[in-house]
Design an enzyme around this catalytic site. Structure first.
Site, PDB file in Angstrom:
ATOM      1  N   TYR A  57       1.029  -0.754  -0.277  1.00  0.00           N
ATOM      2  CA  TYR A  57      -0.194  -0.023  -0.004  1.00  0.00           C
ATOM      3  C   TYR A  57       1.088   1.431   0.312  1.00  0.00           C
ATOM      4  O   TYR A  57       1.088   1.323   0.941  1.00  0.00           O
ATOM      5  CB  TYR A  57      -0.979   0.015   1.371  1.00  0.00           C
ATOM      6  CG  TYR A  57      -1.656  -0.852   1.293  1.00  0.00           C
ATOM      7  CD1 TYR A  57      -2.603  -1.887  -0.114  1.00  0.00           C
ATOM      8  CD2 TYR A  57      -2.681  -1.341   2.591  1.00  0.00           C
ATOM      9  CE1 TYR A  57      -3.007  -3.201   0.207  1.00  0.00           C
ATOM     10  CE2 TYR A  57      -3.860  -2.469   3.024  1.00  0.00           C
ATOM     11  CZ  TYR A  57      -3.694  -3.517   1.969  1.00  0.00           C
ATOM     12  OH  TYR A  57      -4.744  -4.713   2.121  1.00  0.00           O
ATOM     13  N   LYS A 215     -22.114   7.639  -2.297  1.00  0.00           N
ATOM     14  CA  LYS A 215     -21.991   8.686  -2.843  1.00  0.00           C
ATOM     15  C   LYS A 215     -22.065   9.548  -4.381  1.00  0.00           C
ATOM     16  O   LYS A 215     -21.185  10.552  -4.539  1.00  0.00           O
ATOM     17  CB  LYS A 215     -21.129   9.417  -2.035  1.00  0.00           C
ATOM     18  CG  LYS A 215     -19.692   9.136  -2.212  1.00  0.00           C
ATOM     19  CD  LYS A 215     -17.832   9.369  -1.224  1.00  0.00           C
ATOM     20  CE  LYS A 215     -17.180   8.495  -1.890  1.00  0.00           C
ATOM     21  NZ  LYS A 215     -16.053   8.552  -0.891  1.00  0.00           N
TER      22      LYS A 215
END
Length: 336
Positions: A57, A215
């Site tokens: 990551y 959203k």
């Protein structure tokens, strides 16, 4: 917050964990370190005690940010750090699987340094490595466990057959498979196996890369360095179908006094075999709804109704291909 034991380990984990993939920035359009640290501290102060990260990551950045935040928090013994091993990368940000003993022994020291700690609570193999015998990998993690460098042994994205092979050599406390309302293809295989064999689970993709926050609209676009730019969940006719499902799920959530995000995470937590749902966030406000996700459950009628909504709106849900995830060394012609 709800807490439970992770498999047969001695770790008591919050049922919501913080996922830090996006905090690393890579494939997520970058990151803001100050906001990320605030998000981690917000999670810890709100009762989330499990922080899940990985070297890949951001090529170490997520682990470094987690290390800074946990050091600032100051109560290391109250934090469950879950990180991973088994991926290698080059300067061009190309990654591949490598779970060899040599690679793991290098990775754990790198992770301990970045995380600013002398032990890791849960150490997981990120992806199965077809070029390394499972026995070699399992034996290496078992040695780290016996030496006290790690407190529990985990894998990620492993099948029941691969977990079987692992457990013949070493203990296995957890697996981290994908699960969300739109991607439940592992429920009757991996999660059933873990449930039947007392193996804990951490779910990744719990919010379908943000799709289940509700959203997004049909005209949503993403930069090219964001994995959602061309992800099947966010493109074509199927994206429109998922948005239709979301509108109906929003209405159902409102009837229960909840948001769609809370509904989606609660659905995951109420599935058999689920120990902890990872909630990805890189800003503190993205975690504000977490508190309203615990302390209640969906009824069998609720679950059936949600299933009906999905069947009616998304007749052919997206499932990852059989060959999913980073390539192996043999795929790329890399010699061991």
């Amino acid at each position: 917050m709800e807490y439970t034991q992770l498999g047969t380990s001695d770790l008591k984990v919050s049922r919501i964990g913080l996922g830090t993939w996006a905090i690393g920035g890579w494939l997520w359009g970058g990151t803001d370190e100050k906001e990320a640290i605030k998000a981690i501290l917000y999670a810890l102060e709100s009762g989330i005690n499990l922080i899940d990260t990985a070297p890949i990551y951001g090529f170490g950045l997520s682990e470094e940010i987690c290390g800074k935040a946990i050091q600032e928090y100051g109560r290391r013994d109250q934090v469950i750090i879950a990180t991973k091993a088994g991926l290698e990368w080059d300067q061009e940000e190309k990654s591949w699987r490598n779970s060899s003993r040599k690679r793991i022994l290098k990775e754990i020291d790198d992770s301990l340094r970045r995380l600013r700690t002398d032990y890791i609570d849960l150490y997981q193999i990120h992806w199965p490595d077809p070029d390394t015998p499972i026995e070699e990998t399992a034996e290496t993690l078992y040695e780290l466990y016996q030496a006290g460098k790690i407190r529990a042994i985990g894998v990620s994205n492993f099948s029941p057959e691969q977990m079987d092979a692992w457990r013949k050599v070493a203990p296995l406390h957890s697996n981290q498979p994908q699960l969300n309302l739109f991607q439940s293809h592992l429920k009757d295989t991996v999660f059933r196996y873990c449930h039947e064999n007392q193996i804990g689970t951490l779910t990744w993709g719990t919010l379908a890369h943000g799709l289940l926050t509700g959203k997004f609209t049909a005209d949503a676009t993403f930069p090219k360095d964001d994995l959602r730019h061309n992800h099947p969940l966010f493109t074509g006719e199927r994206f429109k179908q998922y948005l239709q499902a979301i509108e109906r799920l929003k209405a159902f959530a409102k009837e229960k006094g909840k948001s769609i995000t809370q509904l989606a995470v609660r659905w995951v937590l109420d599935q058999p075999g689920v120990t902890c749902a990872l909630w990805g966030a890189r800003r503190p406000e993205q975690l504000e709804e977490a508190a309203g996700t615990v302390g209640w459950s969906l009824t069998s009628e609720d679950l059936a109704y949600m299933d009906q909504i999905l069947k009616e709106t998304v007749p052919v849900p997206y499932q990852p291909p059989a060959k999913f995830g980073p390539p192996s060394r043999s795929d790329l012609g890399i010699k061991a």
